[in-house]
Write a protein that holds these residues in place. Sequence first.
Motif, PDB file in Angstrom:
ATOM      1  N   ASP A 150      79.602  27.059  58.763  1.00 58.62           N
ATOM      2  CA  ASP A 150      79.042  27.659  59.971  1.00 58.62           C
ATOM      3  C   ASP A 150      77.584  28.069  59.724  1.00 58.62           C
ATOM      4  O   ASP A 150      77.239  29.254  59.781  1.00 58.62           O
ATOM      5  N   PRO A 151      76.701  27.101  59.435  1.00 58.29           N
ATOM      6  CA  PRO A 151      75.319  27.445  59.084  1.00 58.29           C
ATOM      7  C   PRO A 151      74.527  28.052  60.228  1.00 58.29           C
ATOM      8  O   PRO A 151      73.535  28.746  59.989  1.00 58.29           O
ATOM      9  N   GLY A 152      74.967  27.841  61.458  1.00 55.40           N
ATOM     10  CA  GLY A 152      74.217  28.327  62.603  1.00 55.40           C
ATOM     11  C   GLY A 152      74.789  29.546  63.277  1.00 55.40           C
ATOM     12  O   GLY A 152      74.384  29.900  64.385  1.00 55.40           O
ATOM     13  N   PHE A 153      75.749  30.210  62.633  1.00 60.76           N
ATOM     14  CA  PHE A 153      76.392  31.399  63.198  1.00 60.76           C
ATOM     15  C   PHE A 153      77.045  31.106  64.551  1.00 60.76           C
ATOM     16  O   PHE A 153      77.054  31.941  65.448  1.00 60.76           O
ATOM     17  N   GLU A 154      77.612  29.935  64.685  1.00 62.10           N
ATOM     18  CA  GLU A 154      78.283  29.589  65.935  1.00 62.10           C
ATOM     19  C   GLU A 154      79.655  30.252  66.043  1.00 62.10           C
ATOM     20  O   GLU A 154      80.145  30.509  67.146  1.00 62.10           O
ATOM     21  N   ARG A 155      80.263  30.546  64.886  1.00 58.66           N
ATOM     22  CA  ARG A 155      81.573  31.195  64.877  1.00 58.66           C
ATOM     23  C   ARG A 155      81.543  32.539  64.155  1.00 58.66           C
ATOM     24  O   ARG A 155      82.576  33.188  64.013  1.00 58.66           O
ATOM     25  N   THR A 156      80.356  32.931  63.725  1.00 59.35           N
ATOM     26  CA  THR A 156      80.185  34.172  62.972  1.00 59.35           C
ATOM     27  C   THR A 156      79.203  35.071  63.704  1.00 59.35           C
ATOM     28  O   THR A 156      78.191  34.588  64.222  1.00 59.35           O
ATOM     29  N   ALA A 157      79.506  36.370  63.760  1.00 63.65           N
ATOM     30  CA  ALA A 157      78.567  37.309  64.382  1.00 63.65           C
ATOM     31  C   ALA A 157      77.255  37.301  63.610  1.00 63.65           C
ATOM     32  O   ALA A 157      77.246  37.394  62.374  1.00 63.65           O
ATOM     33  N   TYR A 158      76.147  37.188  64.327  1.00 64.82           N
ATOM     34  CA  TYR A 158      74.846  37.089  63.669  1.00 64.82           C
ATOM     35  C   TYR A 158      74.420  38.426  63.086  1.00 64.82           C
ATOM     36  O   TYR A 158      74.455  39.463  63.756  1.00 64.82           O
ATOM     37  N   ASP A 159      74.004  38.386  61.838  1.00 58.95           N
ATOM     38  CA  ASP A 159      73.420  39.532  61.151  1.00 58.95           C
ATOM     39  C   ASP A 159      72.111  39.040  60.538  1.00 58.95           C
ATOM     40  O   ASP A 159      72.132  38.115  59.728  1.00 58.95           O
ATOM     41  N   PRO A 160      70.961  39.639  60.908  1.00 59.80           N
ATOM     42  CA  PRO A 160      69.684  39.109  60.407  1.00 59.80           C
ATOM     43  C   PRO A 160      69.562  39.124  58.897  1.00 59.80           C
ATOM     44  O   PRO A 160      68.912  38.247  58.317  1.00 59.80           O
ATOM     45  N   TRP A 161      70.205  40.110  58.235  1.00 57.36           N
ATOM     46  CA  TRP A 161      70.098  40.169  56.776  1.00 57.36           C
ATOM     47  C   TRP A 161      71.033  39.180  56.095  1.00 57.36           C
ATOM     48  O   TRP A 161      70.686  38.607  55.051  1.00 57.36           O
ATOM     49  N   ILE A 162      72.204  38.951  56.670  1.00 62.74           N
ATOM     50  CA  ILE A 162      73.082  37.917  56.121  1.00 62.74           C
ATOM     51  C   ILE A 162      72.435  36.549  56.291  1.00 62.74           C
ATOM     52  O   ILE A 162      72.467  35.700  55.389  1.00 62.74           O
ATOM     53  N   ALA A 163      71.811  36.319  57.453  1.00 60.71           N
ATOM     54  CA  ALA A 163      71.114  35.057  57.683  1.00 60.71           C
ATOM     55  C   ALA A 163      69.976  34.874  56.684  1.00 60.71           C
ATOM     56  O   ALA A 163      69.753  33.777  56.157  1.00 60.71           O
ATOM     57  N   TYR A 164      69.248  35.963  56.429  1.00 58.11           N
ATOM     58  CA  TYR A 164      68.173  35.902  55.433  1.00 58.11           C
ATOM     59  C   TYR A 164      68.750  35.584  54.055  1.00 58.11           C
ATOM     60  O   TYR A 164      68.227  34.725  53.336  1.00 58.11           O
ATOM     61  N   GLY A 165      69.829  36.272  53.692  1.00 55.07           N
ATOM     62  CA  GLY A 165      70.456  36.021  52.403  1.00 55.07           C
ATOM     63  C   GLY A 165      70.905  34.580  52.243  1.00 55.07           C
ATOM     64  O   GLY A 165      70.718  33.961  51.188  1.00 55.07           O
ATOM     65  N   ARG A 166      71.503  34.028  53.291  1.00 56.24           N
ATOM     66  CA  ARG A 166      71.932  32.624  53.236  1.00 56.24           C
ATOM     67  C   ARG A 166      70.740  31.702  52.978  1.00 56.24           C
ATOM     68  O   ARG A 166      70.812  30.781  52.155  1.00 56.24           O
ATOM     69  N   SER A 167      69.643  31.952  53.695  1.00 54.26           N
ATOM     70  CA  SER A 167      68.481  31.073  53.556  1.00 54.26           C
ATOM     71  C   SER A 167      67.853  31.192  52.177  1.00 54.26           C
ATOM     72  O   SER A 167      67.352  30.207  51.609  1.00 54.26           O
ATOM     73  N   LYS A 168      67.873  32.387  51.603  1.00 50.97           N
ATOM     74  CA  LYS A 168      67.276  32.583  50.278  1.00 50.97           C
ATOM     75  C   LYS A 168      68.169  32.021  49.171  1.00 50.97           C
ATOM     76  O   LYS A 168      67.662  31.535  48.149  1.00 50.97           O
ATOM     77  N   THR A 169      69.483  32.079  49.370  1.00 52.70           N
ATOM     78  CA  THR A 169      70.379  31.385  48.435  1.00 52.70           C
ATOM     79  C   THR A 169      70.145  29.890  48.513  1.00 52.70           C
ATOM     80  O   THR A 169      70.131  29.185  47.487  1.00 52.70           O
ATOM     81  N   ALA A 170      69.936  29.381  49.724  1.00 48.16           N
ATOM     82  CA  ALA A 170      69.653  27.958  49.895  1.00 48.16           C
ATOM     83  C   ALA A 170      68.396  27.547  49.145  1.00 48.16           C
ATOM     84  O   ALA A 170      68.332  26.450  48.568  1.00 48.16           O
ATOM     85  N   ASN A 171      67.374  28.416  49.117  1.00 50.81           N
ATOM     86  CA  ASN A 171      66.155  28.105  48.372  1.00 50.81           C
ATOM     87  C   ASN A 171      66.441  27.898  46.889  1.00 50.81           C
ATOM     88  O   ASN A 171      65.849  27.029  46.244  1.00 50.81           O
ATOM     89  N   VAL A 172      67.335  28.724  46.343  1.00 52.87           N
ATOM     90  CA  VAL A 172      67.683  28.595  44.921  1.00 52.87           C
ATOM     91  C   VAL A 172      68.483  27.314  44.693  1.00 52.87           C
ATOM     92  O   VAL A 172      68.190  26.532  43.777  1.00 52.87           O
ATOM     93  N   LEU A 173      69.499  27.099  45.503  1.00 48.77           N
ATOM     94  CA  LEU A 173      70.343  25.923  45.338  1.00 48.77           C
ATOM     95  C   LEU A 173      69.558  24.629  45.504  1.00 48.77           C
ATOM     96  O   LEU A 173      69.809  23.640  44.808  1.00 48.77           O
ATOM     97  N   PHE A 174      68.599  24.622  46.425  1.00 51.29           N
ATOM     98  CA  PHE A 174      67.744  23.447  46.590  1.00 51.29           C
ATOM     99  C   PHE A 174      66.972  23.168  45.305  1.00 51.29           C
ATOM    100  O   PHE A 174      66.870  22.025  44.851  1.00 51.29           O
ATOM    101  N   ALA A 175      66.434  24.205  44.678  1.00 51.72           N
ATOM    102  CA  ALA A 175      65.708  24.022  43.418  1.00 51.72           C
ATOM    103  C   ALA A 175      66.622  23.487  42.326  1.00 51.72           C
ATOM    104  O   ALA A 175      66.228  22.618  41.531  1.00 51.72           O
TER     105      ALA A 175
END
Length: 317
Positions: free
Chosen positions: A170-195
Amino acid sequence: MATQFGAESTTDDVLAGMDLHGRRILVTGVSAGLGVETARSLVARGADVVGAARDLAKAERATESVRAAAKESGGSFALMELDLASLASVRAAADRLVADGRPFDVVIANAGVMATPLGHTADGFETQLGTNHLGHFLFVNRIAGLIRDGGRLVNLSSSGHRLSDVDLDDPGFERTAYDPWIAYGRSKTANVLFAVEFDRRHRDRGVRACALMPGVIQTELGRHMTPEVMEALQQRFRAATGRAITYKSIPQGAATSVWAAAVAGGDEIGGRYCEDCHVASVNDDASTRHGVRSYALDPARAKALWAKSEEMVGERF
């Protein structure tokens, strides 16, 4: 040399005595804060820096000090347009660089947004994942062939990655309540995993990739943070660690970026997460913001995110 720096080191400390003439470096997000300081410190040592920004007029105003430093050192600085929240803009920017054909020694993926209200990029992706990860994923992969053998990719992540693993279902929060900090955390984890996965794919030709935490710095990145949000963050951090958040200056915040780009050894940082000008240890203790969560370095998770990212941007690499 790579172990003598720490949290209080500045870009000028880290690059003292270095000669970067002949080195060509791409930095995204050069219209404010860390991106401007990263570019300034590199051109001041003679590097040829290409700065990418969404708003070129703003970037022109913000980088007067960069052009002055380049003129004094014999380095060079040029700007290019790149809106990471638009895949059309990303493709156009990458195509221009590929057509130009000149290689880069280092790519520093510095641009990003933080704790934004729920929104979407031009292509319908949740704003933070779309801008912080998917835009850079597409851009870097499209210009990967321009990174010289022995070169570097440096992704700016955050200790905010400790707030959440990526959610590939659910990368777009279509089934999850949006939380700006959880969304930020997901994106920053993605930065590490991409590297992690980029490093695995390119290290045979000596190209190494890492992610890093610059520190907590008061820049335009926090434009969506009201005084109430800032106070809540301080209280949350104090409750977890027993101390207040320590802020860095912008030159201190950009120090780890230039350390990873030009000072540390490739084998030292390849596939790793760095902070305070050193490679961070794995730390899953929720009571501290230091170190890297084990899930952010998981090779299988990195491969899965890569496949999901290819699906989302509609290209395979």
